[in-house]
Design a protein around this motif. Structure first.
Motif, mmCIF file in Angstrom:
data_model
loop_
_atom_site.group_PDB
_atom_site.id
_atom_site.type_symbol
_atom_site.label_atom_id
_atom_site.label_comp_id
_atom_site.label_asym_id
_atom_site.label_seq_id
_atom_site.Cartn_x
_atom_site.Cartn_y
_atom_site.Cartn_z
ATOM 1 N N MET A 196 0.824 -1.206 0.000
ATOM 2 C CA MET A 196 0.000 0.000 0.000
ATOM 3 C C MET A 196 0.855 1.252 0.000
ATOM 4 S SD MET A 196 -3.069 0.837 -0.284
ATOM 5 C CE MET A 196 -4.310 2.090 0.044
ATOM 6 N N HIS A 197 2.077 1.177 0.523
ATOM 7 C CA HIS A 197 2.947 2.348 0.563
ATOM 8 C C HIS A 197 3.321 2.800 -0.843
ATOM 9 C CE1 HIS A 197 4.446 2.061 4.988
ATOM 10 N NE2 HIS A 197 3.173 1.741 4.875
ATOM 11 N N LEU A 198 3.402 1.888 -1.767
ATOM 12 C CA LEU A 198 3.712 2.255 -3.152
ATOM 13 C C LEU A 198 2.442 2.590 -3.924
ATOM 14 C CD1 LEU A 198 5.627 2.528 -5.576
ATOM 15 C CD2 LEU A 198 5.305 0.086 -5.986
ATOM 16 N N PHE A 199 1.511 1.632 -3.984
ATOM 17 C CA PHE A 199 0.314 1.828 -4.814
ATOM 18 C C PHE A 199 -0.587 2.917 -4.236
ATOM 19 C CE2 PHE A 199 1.511 -2.601 -5.807
ATOM 20 C CZ PHE A 199 1.677 -2.460 -7.177
ATOM 21 N N GLY A 200 -0.651 2.998 -2.903
ATOM 22 C CA GLY A 200 -1.464 4.040 -2.293
ATOM 23 C C GLY A 200 -0.919 5.421 -2.578
ATOM 24 N N ALA A 201 0.415 5.561 -2.498
ATOM 25 C CA ALA A 201 1.027 6.860 -2.776
ATOM 26 C C ALA A 201 0.815 7.271 -4.233
ATOM 27 C CB ALA A 201 2.518 6.807 -2.447
ATOM 28 N N LEU A 202 1.044 6.348 -5.159
ATOM 29 C CA LEU A 202 0.826 6.663 -6.576
ATOM 30 C C LEU A 202 -0.640 6.968 -6.846
ATOM 31 C CD1 LEU A 202 3.094 3.990 -8.314
ATOM 32 C CD2 LEU A 202 3.506 6.445 -8.160
ATOM 33 N N GLY A 203 -1.530 6.159 -6.254
ATOM 34 C CA GLY A 203 -2.962 6.382 -6.446
ATOM 35 C C GLY A 203 -3.399 7.737 -5.931
ATOM 36 N N THR A 204 -2.870 8.153 -4.766
ATOM 37 C CA THR A 204 -3.217 9.452 -4.204
ATOM 38 C C THR A 204 -2.769 10.584 -5.111
ATOM 39 O OG1 THR A 204 -3.067 8.585 -1.946
ATOM 40 C CG2 THR A 204 -2.902 10.977 -2.221
ATOM 41 N N VAL A 205 -1.543 10.470 -5.648
ATOM 42 C CA VAL A 205 -1.020 11.508 -6.535
ATOM 43 C C VAL A 205 -1.888 11.648 -7.784
ATOM 44 C CG1 VAL A 205 0.909 12.142 -8.044
ATOM 45 C CG2 VAL A 205 1.354 11.329 -5.718
ATOM 46 N N PHE A 206 -2.201 10.526 -8.436
ATOM 47 C CA PHE A 206 -3.006 10.579 -9.654
ATOM 48 C C PHE A 206 -4.415 11.100 -9.361
ATOM 49 C CE2 PHE A 206 0.194 7.897 -11.660
ATOM 50 C CZ PHE A 206 0.156 8.338 -12.974
ATOM 51 N N PHE A 207 -5.025 10.630 -8.267
ATOM 52 C CA PHE A 207 -6.394 11.047 -7.975
ATOM 53 C C PHE A 207 -6.449 12.540 -7.667
ATOM 54 C CE2 PHE A 207 -10.131 11.778 -5.405
ATOM 55 C CZ PHE A 207 -11.108 11.060 -6.079
ATOM 56 N N LEU A 208 -5.509 13.037 -6.833
ATOM 57 C CA LEU A 208 -5.514 14.453 -6.493
ATOM 58 C C LEU A 208 -5.225 15.323 -7.711
ATOM 59 C CD1 LEU A 208 -3.703 14.465 -3.025
ATOM 60 C CD2 LEU A 208 -6.149 14.730 -3.509
ATOM 61 N N LEU A 209 -4.363 14.843 -8.606
ATOM 62 C CA LEU A 209 -4.081 15.587 -9.831
ATOM 63 C C LEU A 209 -5.346 15.695 -10.676
ATOM 64 C CD1 LEU A 209 -1.983 17.018 -11.577
ATOM 65 C CD2 LEU A 209 -1.408 14.806 -12.588
ATOM 66 N N GLY A 210 -6.031 14.565 -10.864
ATOM 67 C CA GLY A 210 -7.280 14.587 -11.633
ATOM 68 C C GLY A 210 -8.350 15.428 -10.964
ATOM 69 N N PHE A 211 -8.472 15.317 -9.634
ATOM 70 C CA PHE A 211 -9.474 16.092 -8.905
ATOM 71 C C PHE A 211 -9.174 17.583 -8.995
ATOM 72 C CE2 PHE A 211 -11.187 18.115 -5.095
ATOM 73 C CZ PHE A 211 -12.507 17.687 -5.132
ATOM 74 N N GLY A 212 -7.871 17.926 -8.931
ATOM 75 C CA GLY A 212 -7.498 19.333 -9.037
ATOM 76 C C GLY A 212 -7.873 19.925 -10.386
ATOM 77 N N ILE A 213 -7.639 19.169 -11.447
ATOM 78 C CA ILE A 213 -8.008 19.648 -12.783
ATOM 79 C C ILE A 213 -9.520 19.820 -12.884
ATOM 80 C CG2 ILE A 213 -8.016 19.059 -15.234
ATOM 81 C CD1 ILE A 213 -5.380 17.566 -14.777
ATOM 82 N N ALA A 214 -10.275 18.821 -12.380
ATOM 83 C CA ALA A 214 -11.734 18.891 -12.432
ATOM 84 C C ALA A 214 -12.263 20.070 -11.613
ATOM 85 C CB ALA A 214 -12.331 17.575 -11.917
ATOM 86 N N PHE A 215 -11.637 20.319 -10.443
ATOM 87 C CA PHE A 215 -12.057 21.455 -9.615
ATOM 88 C C PHE A 215 -11.820 22.766 -10.345
ATOM 89 C CE2 PHE A 215 -11.236 24.763 -6.496
ATOM 90 C CZ PHE A 215 -12.352 24.645 -5.672
ATOM 91 N N TYR A 216 -10.667 22.865 -10.994
ATOM 92 C CA TYR A 216 -10.375 24.096 -11.751
ATOM 93 C C TYR A 216 -11.384 24.306 -12.871
ATOM 94 C CZ TYR A 216 -8.283 26.841 -15.490
ATOM 95 O OH TYR A 216 -8.088 27.749 -16.499
ATOM 96 N N LEU A 217 -11.710 23.261 -13.603
ATOM 97 C CA LEU A 217 -12.674 23.383 -14.692
ATOM 98 C C LEU A 217 -14.053 23.770 -14.158
ATOM 99 C CD1 LEU A 217 -11.684 20.299 -16.885
ATOM 100 C CD2 LEU A 217 -11.204 22.705 -17.357
ATOM 101 N N GLY A 218 -14.409 23.167 -13.017
ATOM 102 C CA GLY A 218 -15.705 23.519 -12.427
ATOM 103 C C GLY A 218 -15.747 24.962 -11.968
ATOM 104 N N PHE A 219 -14.657 25.416 -11.333
ATOM 105 C CA PHE A 219 -14.595 26.809 -10.892
ATOM 106 C C PHE A 219 -14.670 27.760 -12.086
ATOM 107 C CE2 PHE A 219 -12.030 30.602 -10.095
ATOM 108 C CZ PHE A 219 -12.704 31.146 -8.998
ATOM 109 N N ALA A 220 -13.936 27.433 -13.167
ATOM 110 C CA ALA A 220 -13.945 28.289 -14.358
ATOM 111 C C ALA A 220 -15.326 28.348 -14.989
ATOM 112 C CB ALA A 220 -12.922 27.773 -15.367
ATOM 113 N N LYS A 221 -16.037 27.233 -14.948
ATOM 114 C CA LYS A 221 -17.385 27.206 -15.509
ATOM 115 C C LYS A 221 -18.325 28.103 -14.710
ATOM 116 C CE LYS A 221 -21.172 25.800 -17.562
ATOM 117 N NZ LYS A 221 -21.534 26.320 -18.896
ATOM 118 N N ILE A 222 -18.245 28.000 -13.372
ATOM 119 C CA ILE A 222 -19.134 28.797 -12.521
ATOM 120 C C ILE A 222 -18.763 30.281 -12.578
ATOM 121 C CG2 ILE A 222 -19.839 29.220 -10.125
ATOM 122 C CD1 ILE A 222 -19.440 26.211 -9.651
#
Length: 315
Positions: A236-262
Motif C-alpha cells: 500500500m505504501h507504493l500503490f497508495g502513494a501513486l494512487g493518491t497523486v493521480f487522484f488528487l491531480l485529476g481532482f485538481g483539474i476537475a475542480f479548476y474546470l468547475g470553478f472556471a465554468k461557474i
C-alpha cells in the motif's frame, strides 16, 4: 562432522569438463586441508553429463554429491537446490565450464571466515568473452544494478562467489535472479558484501549456454527484486502513494474546470480535452488505490507475512 566448504556446481551439458573440474577442486582442497563436499546440480543435460557425474560419485562418494533435474529449469533453480542441500560452513559457487578457477577458493574462504564478510563476489577484471555480446552489455548491466540497488560490485553476475552458510539458508533464488544474489542478500540483512578479483579462463570445451534474452529477463528480475525488497510487506505504501497523486491531480483539474465554468460561464466542461484527462487520472488513481488494498490483503494472508530474519536473541 562439520564441513569447512560446500562447493555448488550448476551445470548443463558439460560432460567434457566435469572430470577435470572435480580433480582440480579435489587438489585444492587437499592442499589446504579443507573438509568439503561438491554438489553437482544437473540442470536437464541432454548429453552424458549425468553418467559422468555418476562415475565420479562412485569413485569418491564421500565428496561428490549430485542432484539431477528432470528438465531444464535454469541456473537459479539449480543454485537454490544446491543451497538447500549444502551443509558447509562456507558455500562456494562456481560454473562447470572451467572458466572459474578453483585456485581462488582458499582466499574466498578466508575472506568469509577471517575478514567476516557475509558474501564475496568474484570480479573478472580480464575477460575472454566476446566484447560486443557480453562485455559491454555486462558493464551496462552492472552499472544499472549498482545505481538501483546500492550494491557496488563490478561483476554482479560472476558465478564464482563465496557465502556464509546462514546467507544461503536465508534467501530464495528463482527465475533469473541468480544474477542478483548480492542484492537479495542485502535486502535480507546481510550487508557486509565484498569483492575479489579472480582469474577468468577461456572456455575449454563446448559453447556458452546463455543468449541475449538474459539481459531482458535480467532487467525484469531486477525490477521485481527492488519492488519485493522495498514493498513486499507493505504494498500500500507504493500503490497508495501513486494512487493518491493521480487522484488528487485529476481532482485538481476537475475542480479548476468547475470553478472556471461557474465563475466565467464561457464553455461547457466537457468541451475541453483536459476534462477527460482529469477523469482518466482519477480512474487510474482509484485503480492504484484498490491495487494497494488487494496487495495488502494478499501480504497479510501470506504464510511469510511475519517471518523475519533474527540475528540474535536473548531470553
Amino acid at each position: 562432522m562439520s564441513l569447512d566448504i560446500s562447493v555448488i556446481v550448476p551445470l548443463k551439458n558439460e560432460e567434457e569438463s566435469l572430470p577435470e573440474l572435480v580433480a582440480w577442486i579435489d587438489r585444492v582442497m587437499q592442499e589446504n586441508n579443507f573438509t568439503y563436499d561438491i554438489w553437482m546440480v544437473d540442470d536437464g543435460s541432454t548429453d552424458s553429463s549425468w553418467e559422468v557425474i555418476q562415475r565420479l560419485a562412485a569413485a569418491d562418494p564421500q565428496h561428490i554429491k549430485a542432484i539431477r533435474f528432470r528438465r531444464n529449469y535454469g541456473k537459479s533453480a539449480a543454485l537454490n537446490e544446491g543451497f538447500r542441500a549444502a551443509q558447509g560452513n562456507v558455500i562456494i559457487t562456481m560454473d562447470a565450464d572451467l572458466q572459474d578457477s578453483p585456485d581462488e577458493v582458499p582466499e574466498l574462504y578466508r575472506m568469509i571466515v577471517e575478514d567476516g564478510y557475509d558474501l564475496v563476489s568474484g570480479w573478472k577484471k580480464k575477460r575472454y568473452d566476446n566484447a560486443l555480446t557480453k562485455n559491454l552489455p555486462s558493464k551496462l548491466y552492472n552499472w544499472t544494478t549498482t545505481k538501483m540497488s546500492g550494491v557496488a560490485l563490478h561483476d554482479m553476475n560472476c558465478g564464482l562467489k563465496s557465502y556464509r552458510k546462514k546467507v544461503v539458508k536465508s534467501i530464495e533464488v528463482y527465475g533469473e535472479m541468480h544474477r542478483y544474489i548480492p542484492v537479495i542478500a542485502k535486502w535480507a540483512g546481510f550487508s557486509k558484501i565484498g569483492e575479489k578479483p579472480v582469474e577468468h579462463r577461456a572456455r575449454k570445451y563446448g559453447v556458452t549456454k546463455f543468449g541475449l534474452e538474459r539481459f531482458i529477463n535480467g532487467f525484469l528480475d531486477l525490477a521485481s527484486i527492488m519492488f519485493i525488497g522495498k514493498f513486499g510487506k507493505r504494498p500500500m505504501h507504493l500503490f497508495g502513494a501513486l494512487g493518491t497523486v493521480f487522484f488528487l491531480l485529476g481532482f485538481g483539474i476537475a475542480f479548476y474546470l468547475g470553478f472556471a465554468k461557474i465563475a466565467f460561464d464561457r464553455y461547457n466542461m466537457t468541451d475541453r480535452p483536459i476534462f477527460y484527462l482529469a477523469i482518466l487520472f482519477m480512474i487510474i488513481g482509484s485503480q492504484l488505490f484498490l491495487t494497494g488494498f488487494i496487495g495488502e490483503l494478499v501480504a497479510r494472508n501470506a504464510p511469510e507475512r511475519n517471518t523475519y530474519l533474527i540475528e540474535e536473541k536473548i531470553s
